[in-house]
Design a protein around this motif. Structure first.
Motif, PDB file in Angstrom:
ATOM      1  N   ALA A 134       0.865  -1.175   0.000  1.00 26.68           N
ATOM      2  CA  ALA A 134       0.000   0.000   0.000  1.00 26.68           C
ATOM      3  C   ALA A 134       0.905   1.229   0.000  1.00 26.68           C
ATOM      4  O   ALA A 134       2.105   1.140   0.310  1.00 26.68           O
ATOM      5  N   TYR A 135       0.324   2.365  -0.359  1.00 23.80           N
ATOM      6  CA  TYR A 135       1.081   3.626  -0.349  1.00 23.80           C
ATOM      7  C   TYR A 135       0.231   4.678   0.342  1.00 23.80           C
ATOM      8  O   TYR A 135      -0.959   4.822   0.054  1.00 23.80           O
ATOM      9  N   LEU A 136       0.848   5.407   1.253  1.00 21.23           N
ATOM     10  CA  LEU A 136       0.192   6.485   2.000  1.00 21.23           C
ATOM     11  C   LEU A 136       0.733   7.816   1.501  1.00 21.23           C
ATOM     12  O   LEU A 136       1.954   7.996   1.412  1.00 21.23           O
ATOM     13  N   GLN A 137      -0.153   8.744   1.183  1.00 20.80           N
ATOM     14  CA  GLN A 137       0.253  10.066   0.714  1.00 20.80           C
ATOM     15  C   GLN A 137      -0.447  11.148   1.520  1.00 20.80           C
ATOM     16  O   GLN A 137      -1.685  11.208   1.551  1.00 20.80           O
ATOM     17  N   SER A 138       0.341  11.998   2.179  1.00 22.41           N
ATOM     18  CA  SER A 138      -0.225  13.154   2.872  1.00 22.41           C
ATOM     19  C   SER A 138      -0.444  14.270   1.860  1.00 22.41           C
ATOM     20  O   SER A 138       0.499  14.710   1.199  1.00 22.41           O
ATOM     21  N   ILE A 139      -1.676  14.726   1.724  1.00 22.44           N
ATOM     22  CA  ILE A 139      -1.971  15.862   0.851  1.00 22.44           C
ATOM     23  C   ILE A 139      -1.703  17.167   1.590  1.00 22.44           C
ATOM     24  O   ILE A 139      -1.058  18.073   1.075  1.00 22.44           O
ATOM     25  N   HIS A 140      -2.207  17.265   2.822  1.00 19.85           N
ATOM     26  CA  HIS A 140      -1.829  18.378   3.694  1.00 19.85           C
ATOM     27  C   HIS A 140      -1.963  17.930   5.130  1.00 19.85           C
ATOM     28  O   HIS A 140      -2.698  16.988   5.457  1.00 19.85           O
ATOM     29  N   GLY A 141      -1.257  18.608   6.016  1.00 19.28           N
ATOM     30  CA  GLY A 141      -1.317  18.291   7.431  1.00 19.28           C
ATOM     31  C   GLY A 141      -0.203  17.363   7.867  1.00 19.28           C
ATOM     32  O   GLY A 141       0.600  16.879   7.071  1.00 19.28           O
ATOM     33  N   SER A 142      -0.152  17.125   9.171  1.00 17.00           N
ATOM     34  CA  SER A 142       0.843  16.245   9.783  1.00 17.00           C
ATOM     35  C   SER A 142       0.127  15.120  10.506  1.00 17.00           C
ATOM     36  O   SER A 142      -0.906  15.332  11.140  1.00 17.00           O
ATOM     37  N   LEU A 143       0.703  13.933  10.430  1.00 14.69           N
ATOM     38  CA  LEU A 143       0.074  12.763  11.025  1.00 14.69           C
ATOM     39  C   LEU A 143       1.123  11.734  11.377  1.00 14.69           C
ATOM     40  O   LEU A 143       2.275  11.809  10.918  1.00 14.69           O
ATOM     41  N   SER A 144       0.728  10.781  12.194  1.00 22.33           N
ATOM     42  CA  SER A 144       1.560   9.616  12.462  1.00 22.33           C
ATOM     43  C   SER A 144       0.860   8.399  11.895  1.00 22.33           C
ATOM     44  O   SER A 144      -0.372   8.309  11.903  1.00 22.33           O
ATOM     45  N   ALA A 145       1.664   7.459  11.376  1.00 26.25           N
ATOM     46  CA  ALA A 145       1.144   6.224  10.794  1.00 26.25           C
ATOM     47  C   ALA A 145       1.790   5.057  11.501  1.00 26.25           C
ATOM     48  O   ALA A 145       3.017   5.040  11.687  1.00 26.25           O
ATOM     49  N   SER A 146       0.995   4.081  11.891  1.00 26.95           N
ATOM     50  CA  SER A 146       1.540   2.912  12.566  1.00 26.95           C
ATOM     51  C   SER A 146       0.816   1.662  12.094  1.00 26.95           C
ATOM     52  O   SER A 146      -0.351   1.709  11.702  1.00 26.95           O
ATOM     53  N   THR A 147       1.529   0.550  12.136  1.00 24.23           N
ATOM     54  CA  THR A 147       0.946  -0.738  11.773  1.00 24.23           C
ATOM     55  C   THR A 147       0.976  -1.701  12.945  1.00 24.23           C
ATOM     56  O   THR A 147       0.541  -2.835  12.828  1.00 24.23           O
ATOM     57  N   GLY A 148       1.503  -1.250  14.065  1.00 26.17           N
ATOM     58  CA  GLY A 148       1.582  -2.061  15.265  1.00 26.17           C
ATOM     59  C   GLY A 148       2.143  -1.219  16.389  1.00 26.17           C
ATOM     60  O   GLY A 148       2.514  -0.050  16.203  1.00 26.17           O
ATOM     61  N   ALA A 149       2.222  -1.804  17.572  1.00 30.45           N
ATOM     62  CA  ALA A 149       2.666  -1.047  18.738  1.00 30.45           C
ATOM     63  C   ALA A 149       4.126  -0.647  18.665  1.00 30.45           C
ATOM     64  O   ALA A 149       4.552   0.307  19.320  1.00 30.45           O
ATOM     65  N   ASP A 150       4.902  -1.327  17.826  1.00 31.37           N
ATOM     66  CA  ASP A 150       6.348  -1.104  17.833  1.00 31.37           C
ATOM     67  C   ASP A 150       6.861  -0.303  16.644  1.00 31.37           C
ATOM     68  O   ASP A 150       8.071  -0.135  16.497  1.00 31.37           O
ATOM     69  N   HIS A 151       5.986   0.171  15.781  1.00 29.71           N
ATOM     70  CA  HIS A 151       6.476   0.875  14.594  1.00 29.71           C
ATOM     71  C   HIS A 151       5.548   2.025  14.251  1.00 29.71           C
ATOM     72  O   HIS A 151       4.382   1.827  13.944  1.00 29.71           O
ATOM     73  N   GLN A 152       6.082   3.238  14.314  1.00 28.77           N
ATOM     74  CA  GLN A 152       5.315   4.440  14.000  1.00 28.77           C
ATOM     75  C   GLN A 152       6.190   5.388  13.201  1.00 28.77           C
ATOM     76  O   GLN A 152       7.372   5.542  13.461  1.00 28.77           O
TER      77      GLN A 152
END
Length: 234
Positions: free
Chosen positions: A182-200
């Protein structure tokens, strides 16, 4: 695994009438390691000056998704089809061999800002030549495009699901994924992305991220955020 790609690392163009940021190799910008990601071939953010136009051109066998962020665009093809797309709307062109397509900023005093994605199309699939939808306001997640056009989404000629995510500061959203990429693209703003408790990973405006071998992604906004999640299992 999540691997971020900062906006500052992307290809840039400034031709006066056109300003662009390229996530993958496109035009004069070439990186042999970034020729696309699975069936996602192109991801550009482009700003066309008032009245500027892309002259008629043909495409490889792809679906072209245009998301208008600001302004108004007109699209025409050499078969006589014509459509206008405004801010808050999205257009999918199911491009055809031997058919040329043009795009113009319909405004004489406002720039046109849009995201453009190219997705490899399966030759045995058929979809309407031009599809347009209005993106709902105030909805945290919206299925923008899918293989079957479910939930009023645009119908792709490929096994890909594209979600638009809009989050307020502190708001979270978790999205299941269909397959290994998959691919995540931020258009605007700031965010955090995580797939589990150990990776953000943290992303800012214009940043992207490659996801591999993950079954879901959780997003949390730190500022008002708009993003795309492009689910590309094949």
């Amino acid at each position: 695994m999540i691997t971020t790609r900062s906006a500052s690392a992307c290809g840039l163009a400034d031709f006066g009438w056109l300003q662009a940021r390229y996530s993958f190799s496109f035009g004069h910008y070439f990186d042999p390691k970034l020729m696309g990601y699975a069936s996602l071939r192109v991801l550009n953010q482009e700003v066309l000056a008032p009245g500027a136009a892309f002259q008629p051109r043909t495409y490889p066998q792809v679906d072209v998704l245009n998301i208008v962020l600001q302004g108004e665009a007109e699209y025409r093809d050499s078969e006589g089809n014509h459509i206008t797309v405004r801010e808050g709307e999205a257009l999918l062109l199911s491009t055809q061999q031997g058919v040329s397509y043009s795009e113009i900023n319909a405004s004489k005093d406002r720039p046109l800002t849009r995201m453009q994605l190219w997705l490899a199309a399966c030759p045995e699939r058929e979809s309407p030549r031009m599809q347009k939808i209005v993106l709902p306001a105030g909805q945290s997640t919206h299925l923008l495009a899918s293989p079957d056009g479910v939930e009023g989404s645009l119908q792709l000629r490929q096994q890909v699901w594209i979600h638009q995510i809009e989050l307020a500061p502190g708001e979270q959203h978790q999205l299941p994924l269909h397959g290994p990429r998959a691919y995540l693209q931020s258009i605007h703003g700031s965010l955090s992305a995580s797939t589990g408790a150990d990776h953000q990973e943290k992303l800012s405006c214009g940043d992207g991220a490659f996801l591999q071998e993950e079954h879901q992604i959780r997003l949390e906004a730190t500022t008002p955020t708009r993003a795309l999640v492009i689910d590309i299992p094949v």
